[in-house]
Design a protein around this motif. Structure first.
Motif, mmCIF file in Angstrom:
data_model
loop_
_atom_site.group_PDB
_atom_site.id
_atom_site.type_symbol
_atom_site.label_atom_id
_atom_site.label_comp_id
_atom_site.label_asym_id
_atom_site.label_seq_id
_atom_site.Cartn_x
_atom_site.Cartn_y
_atom_site.Cartn_z
ATOM 1 N N GLU A 1 71.801 -78.423 65.459
ATOM 2 C CA GLU A 1 72.920 -79.071 64.778
ATOM 3 C C GLU A 1 72.885 -78.894 63.268
ATOM 4 O O GLU A 1 73.844 -79.228 62.583
ATOM 5 C CB GLU A 1 72.958 -80.556 65.138
ATOM 6 N N LEU A 2 71.787 -78.365 62.735
ATOM 7 C CA LEU A 2 71.696 -78.109 61.296
ATOM 8 C C LEU A 2 72.270 -76.742 60.967
ATOM 9 O O LEU A 2 71.990 -75.762 61.651
ATOM 10 C CB LEU A 2 70.236 -78.127 60.841
ATOM 11 N N GLY A 3 73.053 -76.684 59.907
ATOM 12 C CA GLY A 3 73.563 -75.405 59.439
ATOM 13 C C GLY A 3 72.482 -74.650 58.697
ATOM 14 O O GLY A 3 71.444 -75.204 58.333
ATOM 15 N N SER A 4 72.699 -73.369 58.454
ATOM 16 C CA SER A 4 71.757 -72.569 57.689
ATOM 17 C C SER A 4 71.565 -73.192 56.314
ATOM 18 O O SER A 4 72.536 -73.535 55.639
ATOM 19 C CB SER A 4 72.283 -71.144 57.550
ATOM 20 N N GLY A 5 70.332 -73.387 55.909
ATOM 21 C CA GLY A 5 70.039 -74.058 54.643
ATOM 22 C C GLY A 5 70.061 -75.571 54.745
ATOM 23 O O GLY A 5 69.821 -76.267 53.765
ATOM 24 N N GLY A 6 70.331 -76.104 55.948
ATOM 25 C CA GLY A 6 70.373 -77.556 56.149
ATOM 26 C C GLY A 6 68.992 -78.170 56.038
ATOM 27 O O GLY A 6 67.977 -77.531 56.295
ATOM 28 N N ARG A 7 68.966 -79.418 55.634
ATOM 29 C CA ARG A 7 67.712 -80.133 55.443
ATOM 30 C C ARG A 7 67.577 -81.248 56.472
ATOM 31 O O ARG A 7 68.553 -81.892 56.833
ATOM 32 C CB ARG A 7 67.650 -80.704 54.031
ATOM 33 N N LEU A 8 66.345 -81.481 56.904
ATOM 34 C CA LEU A 8 66.038 -82.533 57.861
ATOM 35 C C LEU A 8 64.873 -83.335 57.312
ATOM 36 O O LEU A 8 63.870 -82.767 56.875
ATOM 37 C CB LEU A 8 65.652 -81.924 59.219
ATOM 38 N N VAL A 9 65.017 -84.671 57.305
ATOM 39 C CA VAL A 9 63.930 -85.570 56.928
ATOM 40 C C VAL A 9 63.648 -86.426 58.145
ATOM 41 O O VAL A 9 64.556 -87.058 58.685
ATOM 42 C CB VAL A 9 64.300 -86.442 55.703
ATOM 43 N N SER B 1 59.840 -83.197 55.177
ATOM 44 C CA SER B 1 61.087 -82.552 54.792
ATOM 45 C C SER B 1 61.048 -81.139 55.354
ATOM 46 O O SER B 1 60.058 -80.420 55.168
ATOM 47 C CB SER B 1 61.191 -82.521 53.265
ATOM 48 N N LEU B 2 62.119 -80.766 56.065
ATOM 49 C CA LEU B 2 62.195 -79.437 56.679
ATOM 50 C C LEU B 2 63.487 -78.750 56.246
ATOM 51 O O LEU B 2 64.464 -79.411 55.906
ATOM 52 C CB LEU B 2 62.158 -79.557 58.203
ATOM 53 N N LEU B 3 63.483 -77.438 56.297
ATOM 54 C CA LEU B 3 64.631 -76.631 55.912
ATOM 55 C C LEU B 3 64.975 -75.691 57.058
ATOM 56 O O LEU B 3 64.092 -75.054 57.631
ATOM 57 C CB LEU B 3 64.303 -75.811 54.658
ATOM 58 N N ARG B 4 66.254 -75.598 57.398
ATOM 59 C CA ARG B 4 66.703 -74.670 58.454
ATOM 60 C C ARG B 4 66.905 -73.303 57.837
ATOM 61 O O ARG B 4 67.674 -73.132 56.893
ATOM 62 C CB ARG B 4 68.006 -75.182 59.074
ATOM 63 N N THR B 5 66.203 -72.320 58.370
ATOM 64 C CA THR B 5 66.329 -70.935 57.921
ATOM 65 C C THR B 5 66.813 -70.098 59.102
ATOM 66 O O THR B 5 66.930 -70.608 60.222
ATOM 67 C CB THR B 5 64.976 -70.378 57.427
#
Length: 98
Positions: free
Chosen positions: A26-34, A47-51
Motif C-alpha cells: 500500500e506504500l507508494g515508491s518513496g513512501g515512508r512507514l513508521v 522508520s522504513l522507506l519503500r524502494t
C-alpha cells in the motif's frame, strides 16, 4: 484502506514481529512507514522507506512498549475486548474499544 493506496506515509500503532506484507503493497515508491517492530512490550520503533526493491530500514527511532497486534483470543469482538498476548516480564494491557 487498500482502495485509497498508494500512500506516501503510514504510521502503525501496534507492535508486529515484522512489517505486514499488505502495508508494503500500500506504500507508494518513496513512501515512508513508521512502526513498532517486536513481540509487543519490548519493541523498537523503526522508520522504513519503500524502494523499488522493497522496504529498506532507515533507522531505529526509539525503544518502546506497545501492545501486541495479536490477541490471545482470535475471536475477540467489540463485545469481548482483545487481550494481547503476554510477553515474558511485561504485564498484559487490555484493549477496550469505545
Amino acid at each position: 484502506m487498500p482502495d485509497r493506496a498508494p500512500y506516501d506515509a503510514v504510521i502503525v500503532s501496534a507492535a508486529f514481529p515484522e512489517v505486514p506484507a499488505p502495508l508494503t503493497g500500500e506504500l507508494g515508491s518513496g513512501g515512508r512507514l513508521v512502526q513498532p517492530v517486536g513481540p509487543g512490550g519490548q519493541d523498537q520503533v523503526v522508520s522504513l522507506l519503500r524502494t523499488a526493491a522493497g522496504l529498506k530500514r532507515r533507522r531505529i527511532l526509539t525503544p518502546a512498549y506497545f501492545v501486541s497486534s495479536a490477541c490471545e483470543d482470535a475471536t475477540a469482538s467489540p463485545a469481548e475486548p482483545c487481550r494481547p498476548r503476554r510477553t515474558a516480564g511485561v504485564p498484559a494491557a487490555g484493549f477496550h474499544p469505545q
